[in-house]
Write a protein that holds these residues in place. Structure first.
Motif, PDB file in Angstrom:
ATOM      1  N   SER A  61       0.844  -1.197   0.000  1.00  0.00           N
ATOM      2  CA  SER A  61       0.000   0.000   0.000  1.00  0.00           C
ATOM      3  C   SER A  61       0.880   1.248   0.000  1.00  0.00           C
ATOM      4  N   LYS A  62       0.355   2.294  -0.602  1.00  0.00           N
ATOM      5  CA  LYS A  62       1.019   3.591  -0.571  1.00  0.00           C
ATOM      6  C   LYS A  62       0.132   4.642   0.093  1.00  0.00           C
ATOM      7  N   ILE A  63      -0.952   4.198   0.736  1.00  0.00           N
ATOM      8  CA  ILE A  63      -1.896   5.109   1.373  1.00  0.00           C
ATOM      9  C   ILE A  63      -1.339   5.575   2.711  1.00  0.00           C
ATOM     10  N   PRO A  64      -1.183   6.881   2.940  1.00  0.00           N
ATOM     11  CA  PRO A  64      -0.659   7.359   4.226  1.00  0.00           C
ATOM     12  C   PRO A  64      -1.502   6.862   5.395  1.00  0.00           C
ATOM     13  N   GLY A  65      -0.836   6.359   6.415  1.00  0.00           N
ATOM     14  CA  GLY A  65      -1.537   5.869   7.594  1.00  0.00           C
ATOM     15  C   GLY A  65      -1.947   4.417   7.523  1.00  0.00           C
ATOM     16  N   ASP A  66      -1.844   3.801   6.355  1.00  0.00           N
ATOM     17  CA  ASP A  66      -2.189   2.388   6.208  1.00  0.00           C
ATOM     18  C   ASP A  66      -1.039   1.544   6.762  1.00  0.00           C
ATOM     19  N   TRP A 191      -9.439   1.446  -1.292  1.00  0.00           N
ATOM     20  CA  TRP A 191      -8.498   0.325  -1.122  1.00  0.00           C
ATOM     21  C   TRP A 191      -8.740  -0.740  -2.191  1.00  0.00           C
ATOM     22  N   TRP A 192      -7.700  -1.090  -2.961  1.00  0.00           N
ATOM     23  CA  TRP A 192      -7.682  -2.246  -3.863  1.00  0.00           C
ATOM     24  C   TRP A 192      -8.741  -2.161  -4.957  1.00  0.00           C
ATOM     25  N   ALA A 193      -9.179  -0.957  -5.247  1.00  0.00           N
ATOM     26  CA  ALA A 193     -10.201  -0.782  -6.276  1.00  0.00           C
ATOM     27  C   ALA A 193      -9.548  -0.667  -7.664  1.00  0.00           C
ATOM     28  N   PRO A 194     -10.280  -1.007  -8.713  1.00  0.00           N
ATOM     29  CA  PRO A 194     -11.624  -1.575  -8.628  1.00  0.00           C
ATOM     30  C   PRO A 194     -11.656  -3.088  -8.455  1.00  0.00           C
ATOM     31  N   ASN A 195     -10.542  -3.796  -8.813  1.00  0.00           N
ATOM     32  CA  ASN A 195     -10.636  -5.261  -8.822  1.00  0.00           C
ATOM     33  C   ASN A 195      -9.292  -5.945  -8.529  1.00  0.00           C
ATOM     34  N   CYS A 261     -14.055 -14.873  -6.635  1.00  0.00           N
ATOM     35  CA  CYS A 261     -14.373 -14.434  -5.272  1.00  0.00           C
ATOM     36  C   CYS A 261     -15.782 -14.882  -4.895  1.00  0.00           C
ATOM     37  N   ASP A 262     -15.928 -15.464  -3.696  1.00  0.00           N
ATOM     38  CA  ASP A 262     -17.267 -15.788  -3.219  1.00  0.00           C
ATOM     39  C   ASP A 262     -17.571 -15.148  -1.869  1.00  0.00           C
ATOM     40  N   ALA A 263     -16.719 -14.221  -1.439  1.00  0.00           N
ATOM     41  CA  ALA A 263     -16.976 -13.422  -0.234  1.00  0.00           C
ATOM     42  C   ALA A 263     -17.171 -11.974  -0.645  1.00  0.00           C
ATOM     43  N   ASP A 264     -17.985 -11.261   0.124  1.00  0.00           N
ATOM     44  CA  ASP A 264     -18.373  -9.898  -0.248  1.00  0.00           C
ATOM     45  C   ASP A 264     -17.181  -8.967  -0.401  1.00  0.00           C
ATOM     46  N   ASP A 265     -17.289  -8.034  -1.331  1.00  0.00           N
ATOM     47  CA  ASP A 265     -16.333  -6.937  -1.403  1.00  0.00           C
ATOM     48  C   ASP A 265     -17.003  -5.593  -1.121  1.00  0.00           C
ATOM     49  N   THR A 266     -18.292  -5.645  -0.796  1.00  0.00           N
ATOM     50  CA  THR A 266     -19.086  -4.434  -0.583  1.00  0.00           C
ATOM     51  C   THR A 266     -20.186  -4.731   0.433  1.00  0.00           C
ATOM     52  N   PHE A 267     -20.430  -3.779   1.341  1.00  0.00           N
ATOM     53  CA  PHE A 267     -21.554  -3.961   2.271  1.00  0.00           C
ATOM     54  C   PHE A 267     -22.165  -2.613   2.635  1.00  0.00           C
ATOM     55  N   THR A 290     -12.921   6.998  -9.438  1.00  0.00           N
ATOM     56  CA  THR A 290     -12.226   7.549  -8.277  1.00  0.00           C
ATOM     57  C   THR A 290     -12.990   7.167  -7.013  1.00  0.00           C
ATOM     58  N   ASN A 291     -12.392   7.432  -5.876  1.00  0.00           N
ATOM     59  CA  ASN A 291     -12.998   6.985  -4.620  1.00  0.00           C
ATOM     60  C   ASN A 291     -13.997   8.000  -4.070  1.00  0.00           C
ATOM     61  N   THR A 292     -14.803   7.535  -3.141  1.00  0.00           N
ATOM     62  CA  THR A 292     -15.782   8.365  -2.453  1.00  0.00           C
ATOM     63  C   THR A 292     -15.653   8.135  -0.961  1.00  0.00           C
TER      64      THR A 292
END
Length: 416
Positions: A61-66, A191-195, A261-267, A290-292
């Motif tokens: 990851s390159k996200i600050p704080g991650d 994170w890890w979007a879109p796929n 994938c058979d586990a959720d990626d969205t909730f 882009t992210n929201t």
């Protein structure tokens, strides 16, 4: 001297070692790490001595704080004289005379197995969140820890983040925001979007391994809600999705090695607290373009005002810095409890909390029981989706509702 054995040497280990290094620099000298365990010995070896051994895997990851953006951390940076043993079987490490306590930083499905063996040896444990692969596994861990009379903590670092500590004060009896009434939090596509495969760990997308976003990040979110709100979550109504059924690794700008994938990626979840407060949260590892993100992170409304990030707005006033208000007005005892030794690194604070609990023969702030409640809230999300109704956290926690978890419990021999 507390001798720590670490089980699991994945990329998250770098953030944990950074936390321990910060403790040592702050004068905490009652511990040393004496053993590491990894499936591949070279993975453990890569964290022992700077300038020696195989290279560490790079941060994903390159996200600050991650925490997964932390790298380049070595045991030799803060304990150069300590001899460190390497194991490839956690049972050998736990049974050795080299360690007194265990840090378990393995995958979800190993947590109950590592803990059971450690408790059987009378050793204290700090387990990575989520507490276990299922509620049955988590319940057994808590029961075994109590029977063994050991200190049992879950590494839930979010409540130790500086801004979350400030928000906790804001909605406490001495805080300016009043009692919590509403909360909303949402994050899509950060994170890890879109796929992409999350953290390059395919097991996170497999239902039978306790994968999925609701179980990966849900414990974080619900622990924060419970902590800031000062009240238990009592019910959840939720829907989940698999927005991207195929995910990939990224290599040299190309998507490679697809997985299904058979586990959720969205909730999407609505929750209610015992206090009467309520709120909604949503999250997704998907999202093209882009992210929201809502607000400056989670948004909380109390009887006197609104808080998001470091901004607090009190009725009839302008936006103020919550950190500045905290430093000027929070009780001295609370500040000392929130930030002992002046520490602000969330990993260091969580580790110190656990080490001090061991010395006192007590349980840490983030105990196994706390981790159990957080996991019950997260499992309420996927159980609600499967049941098609609002569910109570109690029926998930006590095992009355477990349909989603049945294949998981079958795989790991956890059916009662």
């Amino acid at each position: 001297m507390i001798r720590i054995g670490i089980v699991g040497c994945g990329r998250i280990l770098a953030a944990h070692l950074e936390g321990y290094k910060i403790l040592r620099e702050a004068g905490v000298d009652n511990f040393k790490i004496t053993a590491l365990c990894a499936r591949k010995a070279e993975d453990a070896q890569s964290y022992i001595k700077r300038g020696d051994g195989p290279p560490q895997r790079l941060p994903v990851s390159k996200i600050p704080g991650d925490p997964l953006a932390v790298g380049d951390q070595y045991l030799s940076d803060f304990q150069p004289e300590t001899e460190v043993e390497i194991y490839t079987d956690y049972r050998d490490l736990i049974a050795s005379e080299k360690v007194d306590v265990i840090n378990d930083f393995t995958i979800h499905s190993l947590h109950h197995q590592v803990a059971t063996y450690a408790f059987g040896q009378g050793k204290h444990v700090l387990s990575q969140k989520p507490l276990a692969v299922s509620m049955e596994g988590a319940r057994r861990m808590c029961e075994e820890a109590e029977a063994a009379g050991v200190t049992f903590g879950v590494f839930e670092n979010l409540r130790f983040v500086e801004s979350v500590r400030h928000q906790h004060w804001a909605f406490s009896k001495s805080g300016p925001a009043g009692s919590l009434q509403m909360a909303v939090m949402g994050n899509i596509g950060t994170w890890w979007a879109p796929n992409l495969i999350v953290a390059e760990t395919p097991w996170r997308h497999a239902l039978e391994n306790g994968g999925g976003m609701a179980l990966d990040l849900g414990p974080h979110f619900f622990d924060m809600i419970r902590y800031i709100g000062g009240s238990e979550v009592v019910s959840v109504s939720a829907k989940t999705q698999i927005v991207e059924p195929t995910r990939y690794l990224m290599r040299n700008g190309e998507r490679v090695d697809p997985i299904s994938c058979d586990a959720d990626d969205t909730f999407y979840a609505h929750f209610e607290l015992e206090s009467g407060a309520a709120g909604s949260m949503f999250g997704s590892w998907g999202g093209h373009g882009t992210n929201t993100v809502l607000g400056e992170g989670p948004v909380f409304y109390g009887t006197n005002g609104r808080v998001t990030g470091d901004k607090i707005t009190i009725d009839g006033g302008g936006i103020q810095s919550l950190k500045a208000l905290y430093e000027a007005n929070a009780p001295t005892e609370m500040k000392s409890r929130h930030f002992p030794l002046g520490l602000t690194n969330d990993f260091a604070l969580s580790q110190l909390d656990w080490l001090r609990a061991i010395e006192k023969g007590a349980q840490p702030e983030c105990s196994g029981d706390e981790g159990l409640r957080d996991l019950a809230c997260a499992y309420a999300v996927v159980e609600s989706d499967q049941a098609g109704r609002k569910v109570t956290v109690e029926e998930v926690e006590n095992g009355t509702l477990r349909a989603y978890q049945t294949p998981i419990d079958q795989k790991y021999d956890l059916l009662p």
